[in-house]
Design a protein around this motif. Structure first.
Motif, short mmCIF file in Angstrom:
data_model
loop_
_atom_site.label_atom_id
_atom_site.label_comp_id
_atom_site.label_asym_id
_atom_site.label_seq_id
_atom_site.Cartn_x
_atom_site.Cartn_y
_atom_site.Cartn_z
N TYR A 1 7.41 37.91 -16.18
CA TYR A 1 6.63 36.67 -16.25
C TYR A 1 7.52 35.56 -16.78
CZ TYR A 1 2.09 34.27 -16.40
OH TYR A 1 1.01 33.44 -16.14
N PRO A 2 7.61 34.43 -16.07
CA PRO A 2 8.53 33.35 -16.47
C PRO A 2 8.18 32.75 -17.83
CG PRO A 2 7.81 33.08 -14.20
CD PRO A 2 6.95 34.16 -14.79
N VAL A 3 9.20 32.28 -18.52
CA VAL A 3 9.03 31.69 -19.84
C VAL A 3 9.85 30.40 -19.89
CG1 VAL A 3 10.93 33.10 -20.77
CG2 VAL A 3 9.24 32.11 -22.34
N ASN A 4 9.35 29.38 -20.60
CA ASN A 4 10.10 28.12 -20.67
C ASN A 4 11.06 28.13 -21.86
OD1 ASN A 4 8.63 27.43 -23.00
ND2 ASN A 4 7.20 26.11 -21.90
N ASP A 5 11.74 27.02 -22.07
CA ASP A 5 12.79 27.00 -23.08
C ASP A 5 12.25 26.92 -24.51
OD1 ASP A 5 11.88 24.41 -23.00
OD2 ASP A 5 13.78 23.51 -22.40
N THR A 6 10.94 26.80 -24.66
CA THR A 6 10.34 26.87 -26.00
C THR A 6 9.56 28.17 -26.18
OG1 THR A 6 8.38 25.65 -25.26
CG2 THR A 6 10.19 24.36 -26.22
N ASN A 7 9.86 29.14 -25.32
CA ASN A 7 9.29 30.49 -25.39
C ASN A 7 7.80 30.53 -25.05
OD1 ASN A 7 10.24 33.22 -25.83
ND2 ASN A 7 8.76 33.33 -27.51
N GLN A 8 7.32 29.53 -24.32
CA GLN A 8 5.92 29.51 -23.91
C GLN A 8 5.77 30.02 -22.47
OE1 GLN A 8 5.26 25.29 -24.52
NE2 GLN A 8 3.91 25.73 -26.26
#
Length: 282
Positions: A39-46
């Protein structure tokens, strides 16, 4: 709007808004090196999590599963903390289908956390109170969940909010272990994510559909041990997942999602490989 034909019924996913929550919290003790492959995650771990109700149409009946984030319910601080970048447009989607909120006769609430229940009420400035959005609907929830909603403990008061049950008290119908909403739709109490959490089992002839709600919020949560840090009773979540995911695969069931940003529904084989899927249009 994505749809699924299930026997004689039609399921349509409505736009209920979106949140972005911490990936570590959503996958509990599972290392990021493992879950981030699924599952993809953004650079703030969200990770992106939809809050999209499912409309079930069957002849004259119009049923909702969950209700979305609603409109104007979150403060600036809450929008920031929950990564809520989009509010609900459920009423607009219903209008596109030739329906109004008054046409909804039944609402099935797997549990009553804010991201599932905010769409049930709205502020009436003239009356200075919250009122029901779906005034003609019977709202189903487990008795345990409804009681905790109105009397939250020190942990659960962060997600059970008074403004989300004010105005709907007379519409709520509760159950204990399980209830048949109508022929082919059953709610089953599981606990786990919350003490009163329930799942939904649907049948049409030989076809089966299972809505695991927040026991399996996304397709990436299919391993039985991958449970949320938000779960109040993680061992109950694991037990229910072990039972119902295996049962669904045995019956070649559709698994549907409220939170998944990528899939609306999937079918897995016994090796947990996706055999059929309905992807969300992005």
């Amino acid at each position: 709007m994505e749809t699924l034909t299930f026997g004689k019924w039609k399921l349509t996913w409505l736009n209920g808004g979106v949140t972005h929550l911490d990936g570590g919290a959503m996958f509990g003790v599972v290392p990021k090196a493992l879950w981030s492959k699924r599952y993809p995650v953004n650079d703030t771990n969200q990770i992106e999590l939809r809050t999209d109700p499912i409309l079930i149409q069957m002849g004259e009946r119009n049923i909702l599963i969950e209700s979305g984030l609603g409109k104007g319910k979150l403060s600036d601080k809450q929008r920031r903390n929950f990564g809520a970048t989009e509010e609900s447009s459920v009423e607009e989607d219903l209008q596109k289908l030739g329906l109004t909120p008054e046409d909804i006769d039944t609402i099935i609430m797997t549990h009553l956390h804010f991201d599932h229940v905010c769409g049930l009420t709205k502020r009436d400035a003239a009356q200075n109170k919250y009122v029901s959005v779906f005034s003609n609907a019977t709202i189903y929830a487990s008795e345990i969940e409804w009681n905790e909603m109105r009397n939250p403990n020190i942990r659960s008061r962060n997600t059970y909010w008074e403004m989300n049950w004010q105005g709907i008290e007379e519409q709520v119908k509760t159950f204990q272990e399980e209830i048949t909403i109508l022929d082919g739709i059953k709610m089953i109490h599981t606990g786990g994510h919350s003490d009163g959490h329930a799942i939904i089992e649907m049948t049409q002839g030989e076809e089966t559909l299972i809505h695991m709600a927040d026991l399996m919020p996304t397709h990436a949560h299919s391993p039985s041990l991958w449970v949320l840090a938000y779960d109040d009773y993680p061992m109950a979540s694991i037990e229910a997942k072990e039972k119902w995911i295996k049962e669904g695969i045995r019956r070649n069931a559709w698994f549907t999602f409220y939170h998944d940003a990528f899939y609306r529904a999937v079918k897995w084989n016994e090796s947990y490989e996706i055999q059929e899927k309905i992807e969300r249009k992005r």
